[in-house]
Design a protein around this motif. Structure first.
Motif, PDB file in Angstrom:
ATOM      1  N   MET A  11     -39.857  42.290  60.252  1.00 21.16           N
ATOM      2  CA  MET A  11     -40.245  43.006  61.465  1.00 21.16           C
ATOM      3  C   MET A  11     -41.295  44.186  60.687  1.00 21.16           C
ATOM      4  O   MET A  11     -41.262  44.520  61.620  1.00 21.16           O
ATOM      5  N   GLY A  12     -41.021  43.593  59.501  1.00 19.06           N
ATOM      6  CA  GLY A  12     -42.912  44.170  58.666  1.00 19.06           C
ATOM      7  C   GLY A  12     -42.882  45.741  58.771  1.00 19.06           C
ATOM      8  O   GLY A  12     -43.736  46.320  58.580  1.00 19.06           O
ATOM      9  N   ARG A  13     -41.925  46.335  58.557  1.00 21.35           N
ATOM     10  CA  ARG A  13     -41.746  47.772  58.090  1.00 21.35           C
ATOM     11  C   ARG A  13     -40.711  47.704  57.690  1.00 21.35           C
ATOM     12  O   ARG A  13     -39.688  46.409  57.148  1.00 21.35           O
ATOM     13  N   PHE A  14     -39.800  48.449  55.999  1.00 22.24           N
ATOM     14  CA  PHE A  14     -39.035  49.309  55.127  1.00 22.24           C
ATOM     15  C   PHE A  14     -38.119  49.899  56.126  1.00 22.24           C
ATOM     16  O   PHE A  14     -38.323  50.501  57.293  1.00 22.24           O
ATOM     17  N   GLY A  15     -37.083  49.271  55.630  1.00 22.76           N
ATOM     18  CA  GLY A  15     -35.488  49.928  55.859  1.00 22.76           C
ATOM     19  C   GLY A  15     -35.927  51.779  55.463  1.00 22.76           C
ATOM     20  O   GLY A  15     -36.484  51.803  54.975  1.00 22.76           O
ATOM     21  N   GLN A  16     -35.222  52.173  56.348  1.00 20.73           N
ATOM     22  CA  GLN A  16     -35.179  53.529  56.026  1.00 20.73           C
ATOM     23  C   GLN A  16     -33.704  53.998  54.903  1.00 20.73           C
ATOM     24  O   GLN A  16     -32.425  53.418  55.879  1.00 20.73           O
ATOM     25  N   PRO A  17     -33.148  55.032  54.734  1.00 16.22           N
ATOM     26  CA  PRO A  17     -31.784  55.177  53.750  1.00 16.22           C
ATOM     27  C   PRO A  17     -30.912  54.957  55.155  1.00 16.22           C
ATOM     28  O   PRO A  17     -30.152  55.016  55.199  1.00 16.22           O
ATOM     29  N   ASP A  18     -31.574  56.146  56.086  1.00 14.20           N
ATOM     30  CA  ASP A  18     -30.438  56.435  57.179  1.00 14.20           C
ATOM     31  C   ASP A  18     -29.904  55.231  57.692  1.00 14.20           C
ATOM     32  O   ASP A  18     -28.600  55.151  58.170  1.00 14.20           O
ATOM     33  N   GLU A  19     -30.835  54.678  58.405  1.00 13.51           N
ATOM     34  CA  GLU A  19     -30.345  52.716  58.592  1.00 13.51           C
ATOM     35  C   GLU A  19     -29.181  51.611  58.025  1.00 13.51           C
ATOM     36  O   GLU A  19     -28.226  51.573  58.621  1.00 13.51           O
ATOM     37  N   ILE A  20     -29.367  52.561  57.124  1.00  6.22           N
ATOM     38  CA  ILE A  20     -28.653  51.139  55.438  1.00  6.22           C
ATOM     39  C   ILE A  20     -27.543  52.232  55.590  1.00  6.22           C
ATOM     40  O   ILE A  20     -26.208  52.256  56.187  1.00  6.22           O
ATOM     41  N   ALA A  21     -27.417  53.892  56.023  1.00 11.52           N
ATOM     42  CA  ALA A  21     -26.159  54.109  55.538  1.00 11.52           C
ATOM     43  C   ALA A  21     -25.101  54.695  56.849  1.00 11.52           C
ATOM     44  O   ALA A  21     -24.114  54.400  57.651  1.00 11.52           O
ATOM     45  N   ALA A  22     -26.218  53.891  57.808  1.00 16.58           N
ATOM     46  CA  ALA A  22     -25.361  54.001  59.085  1.00 16.58           C
ATOM     47  C   ALA A  22     -24.506  52.467  59.622  1.00 16.58           C
ATOM     48  O   ALA A  22     -23.673  52.547  60.441  1.00 16.58           O
ATOM     49  N   ALA A  23     -24.847  51.560  58.562  1.00 19.76           N
ATOM     50  CA  ALA A  23     -24.279  50.380  58.672  1.00 19.76           C
ATOM     51  C   ALA A  23     -23.091  50.781  57.830  1.00 19.76           C
ATOM     52  O   ALA A  23     -21.764  49.957  57.684  1.00 19.76           O
ATOM     53  N   ILE A  24     -23.347  51.492  56.589  1.00 19.91           N
ATOM     54  CA  ILE A  24     -22.184  51.818  55.817  1.00 19.91           C
ATOM     55  C   ILE A  24     -21.276  52.207  56.537  1.00 19.91           C
ATOM     56  O   ILE A  24     -19.744  52.397  56.911  1.00 19.91           O
ATOM     57  N   ALA A  25     -21.247  53.712  57.220  1.00 21.41           N
ATOM     58  CA  ALA A  25     -21.018  55.072  58.036  1.00 21.41           C
ATOM     59  C   ALA A  25     -19.269  53.632  59.038  1.00 21.41           C
ATOM     60  O   ALA A  25     -18.241  53.817  59.368  1.00 21.41           O
ATOM     61  N   PHE A  26     -19.934  52.586  59.669  1.00 23.07           N
ATOM     62  CA  PHE A  26     -19.796  52.235  60.057  1.00 23.07           C
ATOM     63  C   PHE A  26     -18.734  51.105  59.550  1.00 23.07           C
ATOM     64  O   PHE A  26     -17.012  50.844  60.715  1.00 23.07           O
ATOM     65  N   LEU A  27     -18.546  50.414  58.783  1.00 23.02           N
ATOM     66  CA  LEU A  27     -17.328  50.006  58.096  1.00 23.02           C
ATOM     67  C   LEU A  27     -16.553  50.675  57.607  1.00 23.02           C
ATOM     68  O   LEU A  27     -15.692  50.253  57.157  1.00 23.02           O
ATOM     69  N   LEU A  28     -17.045  51.683  57.179  1.00 27.44           N
ATOM     70  CA  LEU A  28     -15.869  53.246  56.517  1.00 27.44           C
ATOM     71  C   LEU A  28     -14.988  52.992  57.534  1.00 27.44           C
ATOM     72  O   LEU A  28     -14.078  54.511  57.717  1.00 27.44           O
ATOM     73  N   SER A  29     -14.739  53.079  59.235  1.00 22.95           N
ATOM     74  CA  SER A  29     -14.545  53.843  60.560  1.00 22.95           C
ATOM     75  C   SER A  29     -13.015  52.996  61.056  1.00 22.95           C
ATOM     76  O   SER A  29     -13.022  51.540  60.151  1.00 22.95           O
ATOM     77  N   ASP A  30     -12.608  53.875  61.797  1.00 22.98           N
ATOM     78  CA  ASP A  30     -11.533  53.106  62.363  1.00 22.98           C
ATOM     79  C   ASP A  30     -11.884  52.165  63.042  1.00 22.98           C
ATOM     80  O   ASP A  30     -11.262  50.312  63.198  1.00 22.98           O
ATOM     81  N   GLU A  31     -13.220  51.142  63.153  1.00 25.65           N
ATOM     82  CA  GLU A  31     -13.715  50.867  64.774  1.00 25.65           C
ATOM     83  C   GLU A  31     -13.923  49.475  64.263  1.00 25.65           C
ATOM     84  O   GLU A  31     -13.847  47.808  64.048  1.00 25.65           O
ATOM     85  N   ALA A  32     -13.991  49.833  62.204  1.00 24.79           N
ATOM     86  CA  ALA A  32     -13.948  48.287  61.919  1.00 24.79           C
ATOM     87  C   ALA A  32     -12.805  47.835  61.500  1.00 24.79           C
ATOM     88  O   ALA A  32     -13.116  46.654  60.300  1.00 24.79           O
ATOM     89  N   ALA A  33     -12.205  48.363  61.691  1.00 24.56           N
ATOM     90  CA  ALA A  33     -10.464  47.850  60.768  1.00 24.56           C
ATOM     91  C   ALA A  33     -10.470  46.073  61.308  1.00 24.56           C
ATOM     92  O   ALA A  33      -9.685  45.634  60.011  1.00 24.56           O
ATOM     93  N   PHE A  34     -11.408  45.509  61.916  1.00 26.69           N
ATOM     94  CA  PHE A  34     -11.054  44.105  61.379  1.00 26.69           C
ATOM     95  C   PHE A  34     -11.361  42.932  60.746  1.00 26.69           C
ATOM     96  O   PHE A  34     -12.003  42.490  61.285  1.00 26.69           O
ATOM     97  N   ILE A  35     -12.416  43.650  60.078  1.00 31.16           N
ATOM     98  CA  ILE A  35     -13.688  43.205  59.410  1.00 31.16           C
ATOM     99  C   ILE A  35     -13.463  43.622  57.797  1.00 31.16           C
ATOM    100  O   ILE A  35     -12.967  44.643  57.597  1.00 31.16           O
TER     101      ILE A  35
END
Length: 238
Positions: free
Chosen positions: A196-220
């Protein structure tokens, strides 16, 4: 539903970005870090996570005060050394800080999550597990966290507790920028490996973590999510 999450290494970088996101989403956050930060959005407890005794005492006390629904094992230590110069003491330090608090935190929170039949465990790994110079110890520790995630996911699959890992690529934290300022050879080297030619931002990593912490990620569970701009799949074709 509002939940309560524990984050290790929470005072800066990805940990702090995640704490802010979870608070915005209506959750409660308790962070563990060596040094306090004045703008932490939740409850921040100062503890040296390299000290197993101090860590155990803090976790025991917090478990009496909070009903934790999940933990993010984010604390890490890097001691870059080439193979020929790698010191066993430095190797042990890296393994201890990256792995011992993760095991201690999960063991402390597990009884409560098991009793309630709901829980989330997210271990923060790293792109370096795919191979990186001067990262023998760090990459091994982060690979162990992936292994933890898979083993724990199997053990806890029927309990309502999911266990996953998030593997960030080069992320523009203050520490990263201090070591790789704009225009530096380090910046160019890291960017060359990110399609992608750029660095990730802390908020972008946090978004993935937050999803895995959610009810919606129950089957992962037992999975490793790479958040790296494509760096784990190869270089872009030009």
């Amino acid at each position: 539903m509002s939940r309560t999450f524990l984050i290790t290494g929470a005072s800066k970088g990805i940990g702090l970005a995640l704490a802010r996101r979870l608070i915005r989403d209506g959750h409660a956050v308790v962070g563990l870090a060596r040094h306090a930060t004045p703008d932490f959005p939740g409850t921040l407890v100062s503890v040296d996570l390299a000290d197993a005794g101090a860590t155990e005492a803090v976790l025991a006390e917090l478990s009496t005060r909070f009903r934790f629904d999940g933990v993010v094992n984010n604390v890490g230590l890097v001691r870059p050394q080439r193979l020929g110069a790698l010191e066993l003491r430095a190797f042990d330090d890296v393994m201890r800080v990256n792995l011992h608090p993760a095991l201690q935190a999960v063991q402390a929170l597990l009884p409560g999550m098991t009793e309630r039949g709901w829980g989330r465990i997210v271990n923060i790994s790293s792109l370096t597990v795919l191979g990186s110079v001067e990262r023998t110890a760090y990459a091994a520790a982060k690979a162990a966290l992936v292994s933890f995630s898979r083993s724990w996911a199997l053990e806890l699959a029927s309990t309502g507790i999911s266990v996953n890992a998030v593997s960030p690529g080069p992320t523009e934290t203050e520490l990263f920028r201090a070591n790789n300022p704009p225009g530096s050879d380090g910046e160019r080297r890291y960017l060359a490996g990110v399609p992608m030619g750029r660095f990730g931002q802390p908020d972008e990593i946090a978004a993935a973590i937050a999803f895995l912490l959610s009810d919606e990620a129950a089957f992962i569970t037992g999975q490793t999510i790479h958040v790296d701009g494509g760096a784990s799949i190869g270089k872009a074709a030009f």
